[in-house]
Design an enzyme around this catalytic site. Sequence first.
Site, mmCIF file in Angstrom:
data_model
loop_
_atom_site.group_PDB
_atom_site.id
_atom_site.type_symbol
_atom_site.label_atom_id
_atom_site.label_comp_id
_atom_site.label_asym_id
_atom_site.label_seq_id
_atom_site.Cartn_x
_atom_site.Cartn_y
_atom_site.Cartn_z
ATOM 1 N N SER A 160 -9.209 0.135 8.193
ATOM 2 C CA SER A 160 -8.782 0.155 6.797
ATOM 3 C C SER A 160 -8.267 -1.163 6.240
ATOM 4 C CB SER A 160 -7.719 1.234 6.598
ATOM 5 O OG SER A 160 -8.265 2.506 6.846
ATOM 6 N N LYS B 88 0.839 -1.198 0.000
ATOM 7 C CA LYS B 88 0.000 0.000 0.000
ATOM 8 C C LYS B 88 0.878 1.253 0.000
ATOM 9 C CE LYS B 88 -3.651 1.927 3.046
ATOM 10 N NZ LYS B 88 -4.402 1.611 4.287
ATOM 11 N N SER C 21 -9.113 2.373 3.928
ATOM 12 C CA SER C 21 -8.230 3.041 2.991
ATOM 13 C C SER C 21 -7.432 2.074 2.112
ATOM 14 C CB SER C 21 -7.267 3.953 3.756
ATOM 15 O OG SER C 21 -6.403 3.219 4.603
#
Length: 468
Positions: free
Chosen positions: A181, A82, A157
């Site tokens: 997230s 990520k 997220s």
Amino acid sequence: MKRISAFGDDALGDLDAVGLVDALRAGTVSAAELVEAAIARTEAVNPALNGLAHEAFDRARTRVNSSRSFGGYFDGVPSFLKDNVAVAGIPTMSGTDAWDPRPEPAHGAFAKGFLSTGLVLLGKTQLSEFGFSASAEHPRLGPVRNPWNTDHTAGASSSGSAAFVAAGVVPIAHANDGGGSIRIPAACNGLVGLKPSRGRLPLDKDMRQMPVRIVANGVVSRSVRDTAAFYREMERAYANPKLPPIGDITHPGTQRLRVAVCTRSISRDASPEVRELTLKTAALLEELGHRVTTIDNPVPQRFMHDFLLYWAFLAFALVRGGRRTFGPSFDRTRLDNLTLGLERHAGRNLHRLPLAIARLSRIRRVTSRLAETYDVVLTPTLADVTPPIGHLDPTADYEQIIDRLIDWVAYTPLQNASGEPAISLPLAASASGLPVGMMFAAPLGQEARLLRLAYELEQARPWPSLKA
């Protein structure tokens, strides 16, 4: 409505990460073939899903075409990190374009551990700006779309990672969780998403410096065994002596658990559809012999106000310290309305912050009392089904965004404050066919308990996949 699937008749097939390891060891596929298949799948679906932040395809090719073995159980399996952890040679943009990209000089603590497992890095995945929203819908970078229905959000997220894993681009990818997230995009995309205990996995320096360490690194995957294998391998690279080891969890447990089921969040009950699906999951647990009790939510109303203020303080620190942190090109006018609204909220309420932090630091007293009676707590992961793109539009008025965000993300922040583990499992589906996650929480250090239960539920109620 449009479904997006990258699954096909190539080296990756429909195998999970453990299955790919077996294939690599049997010699039926090579690491180079897996990487080329994953690159082709990324290029095929990214125009529709928008999950890619930075590509490192040539770097991955060089890695697997060298004669050197990098070791690690997953050696040769392609994956993504990520875009909010440091990777040498790649910029970290954290879901925004508010400064000029600068390649990182070195790996951060998490990337070192992640790559030590042998996973091959294809690049970095997109997220909402600084991870503050539960939907990645940046006005310039574009939304990350759900492969089950591209009219809907992929959650956030860790949106890009989840969209790619669900669509079959890679079997497993990095995610992290500061308010849900890992679990939120897992729920939206039909994946397994375990937020581990605080301190279970390493954090980069910026996340270690938080007054309350709400962020935890992890992964999203399509199978329980992939998630279990990842934590086993990470534990070999990084073991926290303050936590009980997870070990090698490969099958369901035999212990029948005391399960509390709660459909009401601190502020609201789940939607009727999600509430019914949660109670059906509770009924499944009873059929499996677990002792299930319905409870009221024991968390004080003040918790969400405190968590929001702390969240806003993180935005305040990022915005006010932007030039110092991100360089002279930082431009706050390029930030979205949620980030700027959070910064304003913190600025108006800084005098309340010390007490809010103190109360958040003590919240485990509430969950510890609950753990005296129950082994696991079941709630829905989210209060309603996955919304369409635009519901959390970051160009909207801040008050609208934050009200909708708090209303939807009503269950997950508790474990970020308490530091306890929780896992979202894709045990249900909405009437419209979108995945719905069920969340199971346990006391600090009890990831093994959650994984054993997850294996049992996966066997009892196998979840659908876009490979079908």
